[in-house]
Design a protein around this motif. Structure first.
Motif, PDB file in Angstrom:
ATOM      1  N   ASP A 153       0.877  -1.166   0.000  1.00 20.26           N
ATOM      2  CA  ASP A 153       0.000   0.000   0.000  1.00 20.26           C
ATOM      3  C   ASP A 153       0.919   1.221   0.000  1.00 20.26           C
ATOM      4  OD1 ASP A 153      -1.385   2.210   1.302  1.00 20.26           O
ATOM      5  OD2 ASP A 153      -2.914   0.812   2.013  1.00 20.26           O
ATOM      6  N   GLY A 173      -0.705   6.646  -1.856  1.00 19.69           N
ATOM      7  CA  GLY A 173      -1.581   7.304  -0.886  1.00 19.69           C
ATOM      8  C   GLY A 173      -1.990   8.715  -1.251  1.00 19.69           C
ATOM      9  N   ASN A 228      -4.099  11.893  -2.255  1.00 15.91           N
ATOM     10  CA  ASN A 228      -5.437  12.296  -1.845  1.00 15.91           C
ATOM     11  C   ASN A 228      -6.149  12.985  -2.997  1.00 15.91           C
ATOM     12  OD1 ASN A 228      -5.111  11.410   0.862  1.00 15.91           O
ATOM     13  ND2 ASN A 228      -3.780  13.169   1.179  1.00 15.91           N
ATOM     14  N   HIS A 270       4.331  12.923  -0.377  1.00 15.38           N
ATOM     15  CA  HIS A 270       3.924  11.728  -1.116  1.00 15.38           C
ATOM     16  C   HIS A 270       5.072  11.123  -1.929  1.00 15.38           C
ATOM     17  CE1 HIS A 270      -0.188  13.528  -0.545  1.00 15.38           C
ATOM     18  NE2 HIS A 270      -0.356  12.303  -0.120  1.00 15.38           N
ATOM     19  N   GLU A 280      -9.939   4.630  -0.410  1.00 18.27           N
ATOM     20  CA  GLU A 280     -10.511   4.348   0.917  1.00 18.27           C
ATOM     21  C   GLU A 280     -11.998   4.031   0.773  1.00 18.27           C
ATOM     22  OE1 GLU A 280      -9.647   7.950   2.988  1.00 18.27           O
ATOM     23  OE2 GLU A 280      -7.535   7.464   3.291  1.00 18.27           O
ATOM     24  N   TYR A 323     -10.563   7.646   9.705  1.00 17.79           N
ATOM     25  CA  TYR A 323      -9.460   7.156   8.865  1.00 17.79           C
ATOM     26  C   TYR A 323      -9.109   5.725   9.286  1.00 17.79           C
ATOM     27  CZ  TYR A 323      -4.601   7.270   6.972  1.00 17.79           C
ATOM     28  OH  TYR A 323      -3.425   7.019   6.309  1.00 17.79           O
ATOM     29  N   ASP A 363      -9.175   2.091   7.107  1.00 12.84           N
ATOM     30  CA  ASP A 363      -8.081   1.128   6.991  1.00 12.84           C
ATOM     31  C   ASP A 363      -8.486  -0.259   7.481  1.00 12.84           C
ATOM     32  OD1 ASP A 363      -5.706   1.730   5.645  1.00 12.84           O
ATOM     33  OD2 ASP A 363      -5.225   3.279   7.096  1.00 12.84           O
ATOM     34  N   TYR A 399       2.621  -1.208   4.463  1.00 17.24           N
ATOM     35  CA  TYR A 399       2.142   0.155   4.299  1.00 17.24           C
ATOM     36  C   TYR A 399       3.335   1.099   4.250  1.00 17.24           C
ATOM     37  CZ  TYR A 399      -2.345  -1.801   5.825  1.00 17.24           C
ATOM     38  OH  TYR A 399      -3.478  -2.547   5.931  1.00 17.24           O
ATOM     39  N   VAL A 432       4.165   4.389   4.417  1.00 18.26           N
ATOM     40  CA  VAL A 432       3.516   5.644   4.799  1.00 18.26           C
ATOM     41  C   VAL A 432       4.413   6.394   5.793  1.00 18.26           C
ATOM     42  CG1 VAL A 432       1.405   6.673   5.755  1.00 18.26           C
ATOM     43  CG2 VAL A 432       1.259   4.487   4.552  1.00 18.26           C
ATOM     44  N   GLN A 440       2.700   8.629  10.942  1.00 17.24           N
ATOM     45  CA  GLN A 440       1.417   7.943  11.094  1.00 17.24           C
ATOM     46  C   GLN A 440       1.555   6.648  11.909  1.00 17.24           C
ATOM     47  OE1 GLN A 440      -1.230   7.662   7.742  1.00 17.24           O
ATOM     48  NE2 GLN A 440      -0.560   9.616   6.910  1.00 17.24           N
ATOM     49  N   HIS A 457      -1.385   5.704  14.208  1.00 20.57           N
ATOM     50  CA  HIS A 457      -2.534   5.269  13.407  1.00 20.57           C
ATOM     51  C   HIS A 457      -2.420   3.783  13.063  1.00 20.57           C
ATOM     52  CE1 HIS A 457      -5.353   4.939  10.041  1.00 20.57           C
ATOM     53  NE2 HIS A 457      -4.351   4.471   9.314  1.00 20.57           N
ATOM     54  N   PHE A 458      -1.223   3.388  12.620  1.00 21.14           N
ATOM     55  CA  PHE A 458      -1.077   1.981  12.221  1.00 21.14           C
ATOM     56  C   PHE A 458      -1.016   1.050  13.430  1.00 21.14           C
ATOM     57  CE2 PHE A 458       0.099   4.006   8.196  1.00 21.14           C
ATOM     58  CZ  PHE A 458      -0.803   3.345   7.380  1.00 21.14           C
TER      59      PHE A 458
HETATM   60  N1  ARG Z   1      -3.816   9.352   2.026  1.00 26.88           N
HETATM   61  C1  ARG Z   1      -3.003   9.253   3.194  1.00 26.88           C
HETATM   62  C2  ARG Z   1      -2.208  10.538   3.414  1.00 26.88           C
HETATM   63  O1  ARG Z   1      -2.002  11.310   2.502  1.00 26.88           O
HETATM   64  C3  ARG Z   1      -2.042   8.111   3.131  1.00 26.88           C
HETATM   65  C4  ARG Z   1      -2.655   6.753   3.005  1.00 26.88           C
HETATM   66  C5  ARG Z   1      -1.752   5.693   3.486  1.00 26.88           C
HETATM   67  N2  ARG Z   1      -2.290   4.372   3.402  1.00 26.88           N
HETATM   68  C6  ARG Z   1      -3.130   3.844   4.270  1.00 26.88           C
HETATM   69  N3  ARG Z   1      -3.586   2.634   4.057  1.00 26.88           N
HETATM   70  N4  ARG Z   1      -3.554   4.515   5.315  1.00 26.88           N
HETATM   71  O2  ARG Z   1      -1.766  10.765   4.524  1.00 26.88           O
END
Ligand code: ARG
Length: 582
Positions: free
Chosen positions: A117, A120, A122, A131, A269, A323, A327, A345, A347, A351, A354-355
């Protein structure tokens, strides 16, 4: 299996036969070339196991290894370090094998099905500097994992669901209140409505709306309401949303194309929302959901855990979906559709919480099998000279397109491809700029932050993409000028640097394995630099094409060809394109 790994296995066998049972050994590339090509340090751990002096064990291993025809100059240094050199004959044979098939000399791994993944992006928001790393690291890991034998699915996982979309829709409504999308009485097809909005507008609308929401509570509340409507697929808003996603996705694809980044799946998402009811039910049945001030939360703190761990917010009090929830639903979807062994992931490291929360909740509810690995491959940020995330001059978020332009401008100053029409020059500068940006991005260990230094990144000397590309193109041009050779092979090298290049080539498989294990590309970028600069030294010191000894000339050209092929292979893993010339 790679040549070195095979040799390691056989050496372990010899040591075991000598009476020191050992499962495996490692041939460590030696830092002291005068002592040998490789070092083996097993005498120390064997000394503990057999309660003997390490030096004594090392001497005895040395004696056993001396019977092997492939090894020479075996010596024991210090308290029990065994140094060894591989014979030229074995070295040349190995190189010739690699020349006939590089992939033979790669250590394949036990095949796993992995979803990566990354990206990401937006929807309705411009891709920004944050990004870049996700795209670069994710794409390279995908290519590397495939090369090492895994089955990989790359998913862009678009951010198409949260409040930003609510804000964008609200602002469109403010600007174009008469659009049929906002008319509850409208009965026609939305497809027929032409939307007076381009991607460029979207990129301006989001920052505008986001700022306004910070200052205007009522505006924010309206956006919240629209977000909830959207999440519940309310007619009109939902249809406008689809349109916005379509416009934005087209542009996102263009940027990823430029970066040589591609995905197998373009899920967002929102796609996982089909699974949301089922998800909620799983959590409810397992009694994992709690009410808290009208919101639905999941406790993910483990007993006996001292560090703070806030509960995961699943559904907000205004009924909008978090969010984390998107996920979790995505994990359920992926498990059902693809049954992966691992999900990675790529990312931003920020974050992490979050994970942690998401993975814990997924485990509690057993959304996947126990053995399924969920891993957050976090990374540091690209910073400005102030050591804070790189910003535009006026302090805003740096759009990725703008960043690419900055590097391209600098690149144009440094490369001056002669006799090339202006437009072609621009094209080349773009390819080289992207290469420089990517290489600089993948050079530090992924966990560390780094500073954006455009002059340094675009430099033709040093650890830069430009340097690697320039050198690789020069290898190609040498090969094009070289005479036809009936049988390309290495039979002698007669040069210390050339020998060092040969040993470096032999060590490639370990680098690839290490990179995938650490899920960081820094070992590959460093290796590329090492191999390339060694080759450049060799190139500067020797006249390859005018060499009188034909056997030597053939060998040196073949060596050049192998280095060239390895550079292409590694640049391809990093998803860096090589221009025709520069
Ligand atoms: N769209 C999110 C951002 O810009 C990142 C997504 C990352 N992937 C995930 N499965 N949460 O922060």
């Amino acid at each position: 299996m790679s040549i070195i790994k095979t040799l390691e296995k056989e050496i372990a066998q010899i040591i075991t036969e000598k009476g020191y049972e050992i499962e495996k050994t490692t041939l460590l590339p030696s830092g002291r070339k005068d002592l040998g090509d490789y070092q083996i340090n097993d005498a120390f751990f064997l000394a503990k196991k057999y309660k003997k002096n390490p030096k004594e064990i090392a001497e005895s291993i040395k004696e056993a290894l001396e019977t092997d025809q492939r090894l020479t100059n075996i010596n024991v240094a210090g308290a029990g370090f065994i140094n060894l050199t591989i014979t030229d004959k074995f070295l040349y044979e190995s190189l010739n094998k690699i020349h006939s098939n590089i992939e033979e000399n790669i250590d394949k791994q036990e095949k796993k099905k992995i979803i990566i993944d990354y990206g990401g992006a937006n929807v309705a928001k411009a891709l920004h500097v944050g990004h870049l790393r996700s795209a670069n690291i994710g794409e390279a890991l995908k290519r590397l994992a495939r090369l090492l034998g895994h089955e990989v699915l790359a998913d862009a996982h678009l951010g198409d669901y949260g409040r930003p979309l609510g804000l964008v829709l609200l602002e469109i409504q403010k600007r174009y209140p008469n659009l049929a999308y906002f008319d509850p009485a409208y009965k026609g097809e939305y497809k027929e409505i032409s939307l007076p909005i381009t991607n460029q507008d979207l990129e301006e609308i989001y920052p505008y709306a986001s700022l306004k929401a910070k200052e205007d509570e009522e505006y924010l509340e309206q956006a919240r309401q629209i977000t909830t409507k959207l999440q519940h697929h309310e007619k009109g808003y939902y249809d406008l949303w689809k349109k916005v996603v379509e416009i934005s996705k087209e542009d996102i694809k263009k940027v990823y194309d430029k970066l040589n980044v591609s995905f197998d799946l373009w899920q967002g998402e929102s796609d996982a929302m089909e699974y949301f009811d089922e998800l909620k039910q799983i959590f409810e049945t397992k009694k994992l959901i709690k009410e808290s001030n009208g919101a639905k939360i999941i406790e993910v703190k483990q007993e006996e855990e001292n560090a703070p761990m806030p509960p995961l917010l699943l559904i907000r009090s205004n009924n909008s979906i978090s969010y984390e929830a998107t996920d979790l639903a995505t994990i359920l979807e992926r498990e059902k559709k693809y049954h992966p062994d691992e999900i990675w992931y790529c990312v931003d490291g920020r974050q992490q919480l979050h994970f942690q929360q998401t993975f814990r909740a997924a485990r509690l509810a057993k959304l996947t099998q126990e053995a399924t690995k969920l891993e957050h491959i976090g990374f540091g940020t690209m910073n400005g000279k102030d050591k804070k995330p790189f910003k535009t001059r006026d302090g805003g978020v740096m759009p990725l397109k703008k960043l690419i332009e900055l590097v391209k401008e600098e690149t144009l100053k440094k490369i001056n491809p002669e006799n090339i029409p202006k437009q072609k020059q621009e094209e080349i500068a773009m390819i080289v700029a992207i290469a420089s940006l990517k290489y600089a991005d993948l050079l530090p260990f992924r966990g560390t932050d780094y500073i954006f230094e455009v002059e340094k990144f675009a430099d033709l000397e040093g650890k830069t993409g430009s340097y690697i590309l320039y050198s690789t193109i020069r290898m190609k041009s040498l090969l094009e000028k070289s005479p036809f050779i009936e049988k390309e092979e290495i039979t002698k090298l007669e040069n210390q640097t050339a020998r060092e290049i040969a040993i470096t080539i032999l060590n490639l498989p370990q680098i690839l394995t290490k990179a995938l294990d650490s899920k960081s590309l820094n070992d590959i970028t460093e290796y590329l630099y090492k191999l390339t600069s060694l080759y450049n030294t060799f190139y500067a010191e020797n006249k390859i094409l005018t060499q009188k000894d034909n056997q030597l000339k053939n060998s040196w050209i073949t060596l050049t060809k192998i280095v060239y092929k390895i550079n292409l292979l590694l640049l391809d893993i990093l998803a860096i394109k090589v221009p025709e010339k520069m």
